[in-house]
Design a protein around this motif. Structure first.
Motif, PDB file in Angstrom:
ATOM      1  N   ILE A 100      65.303  34.927  15.055  1.00 28.41           N
ATOM      2  CA  ILE A 100      64.792  36.296  15.213  1.00 28.41           C
ATOM      3  C   ILE A 100      65.711  37.116  16.119  1.00 28.41           C
ATOM      4  O   ILE A 100      66.054  38.276  15.832  1.00 28.41           O
ATOM      5  CB  ILE A 100      63.367  36.254  15.768  1.00 28.41           C
ATOM      6  CG1 ILE A 100      62.411  35.668  14.715  1.00 28.41           C
ATOM      7  CG2 ILE A 100      62.902  37.655  16.175  1.00 28.41           C
ATOM      8  CD1 ILE A 100      61.025  35.376  15.241  1.00 28.41           C
ATOM      9  N   GLU A 101      66.146  36.508  17.223  1.00 30.99           N
ATOM     10  CA  GLU A 101      67.027  37.222  18.150  1.00 30.99           C
ATOM     11  C   GLU A 101      68.363  37.553  17.487  1.00 30.99           C
ATOM     12  O   GLU A 101      68.926  38.646  17.691  1.00 30.99           O
ATOM     13  CB  GLU A 101      67.253  36.380  19.407  1.00 30.99           C
ATOM     14  CG  GLU A 101      66.013  36.270  20.290  1.00 30.99           C
ATOM     15  CD  GLU A 101      66.230  35.337  21.455  1.00 30.99           C
ATOM     16  OE1 GLU A 101      67.141  34.473  21.348  1.00 30.99           O
ATOM     17  OE2 GLU A 101      65.501  35.461  22.471  1.00 30.99           O
ATOM     18  N   ALA A 102      68.898  36.605  16.655  1.00 33.62           N
ATOM     19  CA  ALA A 102      70.151  36.869  15.950  1.00 33.62           C
ATOM     20  C   ALA A 102      69.986  38.022  14.972  1.00 33.62           C
ATOM     21  O   ALA A 102      70.883  38.869  14.800  1.00 33.62           O
ATOM     22  CB  ALA A 102      70.611  35.605  15.218  1.00 33.62           C
ATOM     23  N   GLY A 103      68.846  38.097  14.303  1.00 31.76           N
ATOM     24  CA  GLY A 103      68.599  39.196  13.384  1.00 31.76           C
ATOM     25  C   GLY A 103      68.520  40.531  14.081  1.00 31.76           C
ATOM     26  O   GLY A 103      69.021  41.550  13.568  1.00 31.76           O
ATOM     27  N   ARG A 104      67.916  40.534  15.244  1.00 31.27           N
ATOM     28  CA  ARG A 104      67.797  41.800  15.980  1.00 31.27           C
ATOM     29  C   ARG A 104      69.150  42.316  16.445  1.00 31.27           C
ATOM     30  O   ARG A 104      69.396  43.509  16.518  1.00 31.27           O
ATOM     31  CB  ARG A 104      66.888  41.607  17.203  1.00 31.27           C
ATOM     32  CG  ARG A 104      65.428  41.369  16.852  1.00 31.27           C
ATOM     33  CD  ARG A 104      64.568  41.370  18.082  1.00 31.27           C
ATOM     34  NE  ARG A 104      64.556  42.703  18.711  1.00 31.27           N
ATOM     35  CZ  ARG A 104      64.003  42.954  19.888  1.00 31.27           C
ATOM     36  NH1 ARG A 104      63.452  41.968  20.577  1.00 31.27           N
ATOM     37  NH2 ARG A 104      64.027  44.177  20.387  1.00 31.27           N
ATOM     38  N   SER A 105      70.041  41.379  16.776  1.00 35.00           N
ATOM     39  CA  SER A 105      71.373  41.791  17.248  1.00 35.00           C
ATOM     40  C   SER A 105      72.340  42.043  16.098  1.00 35.00           C
ATOM     41  O   SER A 105      73.487  42.443  16.324  1.00 35.00           O
ATOM     42  CB  SER A 105      71.940  40.711  18.175  1.00 35.00           C
ATOM     43  OG  SER A 105      72.172  39.507  17.455  1.00 35.00           O
ATOM     44  N   GLY A 106      71.891  41.754  14.848  1.00 35.94           N
ATOM     45  CA  GLY A 106      72.763  41.962  13.682  1.00 35.94           C
ATOM     46  C   GLY A 106      73.853  40.936  13.554  1.00 35.94           C
ATOM     47  O   GLY A 106      74.841  41.149  12.845  1.00 35.94           O
ATOM     48  N   SER A 107      73.690  39.785  14.207  1.00 33.45           N
ATOM     49  CA  SER A 107      74.726  38.747  14.178  1.00 33.45           C
ATOM     50  C   SER A 107      74.416  37.737  13.076  1.00 33.45           C
ATOM     51  O   SER A 107      73.698  36.757  13.293  1.00 33.45           O
ATOM     52  CB  SER A 107      74.817  38.045  15.544  1.00 33.45           C
ATOM     53  OG  SER A 107      75.741  36.983  15.486  1.00 33.45           O
ATOM     54  N   GLY A 108      74.925  37.993  11.879  1.00 26.34           N
ATOM     55  CA  GLY A 108      74.725  37.059  10.780  1.00 26.34           C
ATOM     56  C   GLY A 108      75.392  35.733  11.020  1.00 26.34           C
ATOM     57  O   GLY A 108      74.942  34.691  10.557  1.00 26.34           O
ATOM     58  N   THR A 109      76.517  35.762  11.750  1.00 27.08           N
ATOM     59  CA  THR A 109      77.244  34.514  12.037  1.00 27.08           C
ATOM     60  C   THR A 109      76.400  33.559  12.865  1.00 27.08           C
ATOM     61  O   THR A 109      76.350  32.347  12.596  1.00 27.08           O
ATOM     62  CB  THR A 109      78.555  34.825  12.789  1.00 27.08           C
ATOM     63  OG1 THR A 109      79.326  35.731  12.008  1.00 27.08           O
ATOM     64  CG2 THR A 109      79.332  33.543  13.029  1.00 27.08           C
ATOM     65  N   ALA A 110      75.686  34.099  13.862  1.00 25.63           N
ATOM     66  CA  ALA A 110      74.835  33.250  14.714  1.00 25.63           C
ATOM     67  C   ALA A 110      73.719  32.621  13.910  1.00 25.63           C
ATOM     68  O   ALA A 110      73.388  31.444  14.071  1.00 25.63           O
ATOM     69  CB  ALA A 110      74.266  34.076  15.865  1.00 25.63           C
ATOM     70  N   SER A 111      73.152  33.431  12.992  1.00 23.51           N
ATOM     71  CA  SER A 111      72.065  32.898  12.155  1.00 23.51           C
ATOM     72  C   SER A 111      72.566  31.765  11.267  1.00 23.51           C
ATOM     73  O   SER A 111      71.893  30.756  11.078  1.00 23.51           O
ATOM     74  CB  SER A 111      71.477  34.023  11.296  1.00 23.51           C
ATOM     75  OG  SER A 111      70.450  33.530  10.478  1.00 23.51           O
TER      76      SER A 111
END
Length: 507
Positions: A100-111
């Motif tokens: 969820i936090e990765a989605g909020r930051s727009g970091s697809g790589t982290a997801s």
């Protein structure tokens, strides 16, 4: 005096201790603390001490070991299975939060980087749940102990050890010994009064230790029930076998045996090969009130139920369990319009009482079912006298057939017409005296017939108490004299009876 409960709910033991002390005996009553803390108080002239009893031996030895062959996937005994399940849930929750936090930051790589961990957590979760199921299944098997290996090991210990087999089958009996033994030894009693089968062993071992030190101690065993005929208190299949073996091992050390009925006295003498027939001390109620209790107000039974004097009220007072048959009183209410029932029980919220209340709700009679707490034993008769009918609906168990139980005498002294199931001794007594009606156990229709008959003409049944001297021997004072004679026969130089100033009970 020894008992394996917290004393306050045991009217027989309280009466024994109080009356023996009033007769001049120096009485210390040792009981089991309900909260692991030592407690002390006075019961008339008797001293009461409740002892904390640690129970590490309550679980059998095999319950502490892994079952590598029987359940290789199960976790070791203890909290590890629940810990593993909870830990996996926490891991999954943490991974979901990071996505969820990765989605909020727009970091697809982290997801994307979290994907392997999420797959691993699902796999690990399935593995943990599988092992937890195996662990739960093993625990159930260990409680039920109905497998071939379990039956073999039980039979092996009984065959190999005989009367001593309880040490393997129910080592929790040692927990009582370790809590009571040193206290008894420190008191250096001349006489030990052991109530019921578990305290028999504690008293016998204390007697043997005293004799090894050159002291003579007499042991009175007060047998409340015929142990081979009871419905086991524990569902564990080894429990009843262990208790019977424990009783057989220690019965021979009793210098005198007392019990609750003549039938039970004969059964005990035959079963244990006793030289003398046990003395009968009935579970009769007090008909006098000790001075320190005379001023205590008695709770109004009808006020507690919220009903007036004109409302028909049937009462049951005592322990609540399926074999006591209380469900019939609820099932019959739809056929007894306007009637109420009161259950005076030690645990109002026990699972059994909860089931009765739930059934009453289904039948639409919940407002006519009242669950009330115990009152002090010297108030029971006066408390019950406000009812119209005293009910004893017990089922047919060997132990139920042979005695007039406590509530039988309490109802009688309260002047209540009785409705009792057709167990042998009580059914025959009620038929002979005319003090009530007998119905077929577990038969709702016949129960309704009996209650209806009593409510239609209560005076007919109450008159039985005024004919002759029906209640004469059904008093605790008469029974206390029997107990005092037993003590005096065993111990030289009995004390002179203390003065007893009492107020007589009037129901």
């Amino acid at each position: 005096m020894l008992v394996d409960n917290a004393v306050k709910g045991d009217s027989r033991v309280q009466k024994e201790a109080r009356s023996a002390a009033a007769a001049g005996w120096d009485v210390v009553l040792l009981g089991k603390s309900p909260n692991k803390k030592a407690q002390n108080w006075q019961l008339g002239e008797a001293r009461v001490r409740l002892l904390p009893v640690a129970t590490p031996l309550h679980r059998r030895r095999h319950e502490y070991r892994r079952a590598v062959l029987r359940a290789p996937l199960a976790y070791p005994p203890g909290p590890l299975a629940e810990y593993r399940k909870q830990r996996m849930k926490a891991w999954r929750a943490e991974l979901n939060l990071r996505v969820i936090e990765a989605g909020r930051s727009g970091s697809g790589t982290a997801s994307t980087r979290l994907w392997p961990a999420r797959v691993l957590s699902r796999g690990m979760g399935r593995w943990v749940r599988l092992r937890a199921r195996h662990t739960a299944a093993l625990e159930r098997r260990r409680k039920e102990m109905d497998g071939p290996l379990d039956r073999f090991t039980t039979a092996f210990w009984v065959r190999a050890m005989g009367e001593r087999a309880w040490r393997r089958l129910d080592p929790g009996l040692w927990d009582l010994e370790l809590a009571y033994g040193k206290v008894i030894d420190a008191l250096e009693p001349d006489l030990i009064h052991a109530n019921d089968f578990r305290m028999l062993g504690v008293g016998a071992r204390a007697k043997l230790r005293a004799e090894a030190k050159g002291r003579t101690v007499r042991l009175v065993w007060d047998a409340h029930e015929f142990l081979p005929g009871i419905k086991p208190w524990s569902p564990h299949p080894r429990w009843h076998i262990a208790q019977c073996a424990h009783e057989r091992e220690h019965a021979k050390y009793a210098d005198a045996v007392t019990t609750v009925s003549a039938s039970l006295a004969e059964m005990l003498a035959e079963h244990h090969g006793l030289q003398d027939l046990p003395e009968v001390v009935l579970n009769a109620p007090d008909t006098v009130i000790p001075p320190d209790r005379a001023a205590e107000p008695v709770p109004d039974l009808r006020a507690l139920c919220g009903i007036g004097p004109e409302v028909p009220l049937a009462v049951y007072s005592g322990s609540a369990a399926p074999q006591r048959g209380l469900d019939i009183m609820v099932e019959a209410l739809p056929r007894l319009p306007g009637s109420h029932v009161a259950f005076i029980v030690p645990r109002a919220n026990s699972p059994y009482m909860q089931s009765l209340k739930a059934r009453a709700t289904v039948l639409g009679v919940r407002d006519r079912v009242h669950v009330l707490p115990y009152v002090p034993h010297d108030q029971v008769v006066r408390h019950l006298a406000a009812a119209d009918v005293g009910v004893i609906p017990i089922h047919h168990w060997p132990n139920h057939e042979i005695a007039l139980i406590t509530k039988f005498f309490e109802y009688s002294h309260a002047g209540l017409p009785l409705v009792v199931s057709d167990v042998r001794t009580m059914g025959a007594t009620v038929t002979a005296t005319g003090q009530g009606e007998v119905f077929t156990a577990e038969d709702v229709e016949d129960y309704v017939r009996a209650v209806t008959a009593v409510l239609a003409d209560p005076g007919r049944y109450r008159d039985a108490y005024t004919r002759g001297d029906l209640l004469g021997e059904w008093t605790w004072e008469a029974q206390a004299a029997v107990l005092d004679r037993v003590y005096s026969r065993l111990v030289e130089g009995p004390p002179a009876p203390a003065a007893r100033r009492m107020t007589r009970v009037a129901p």
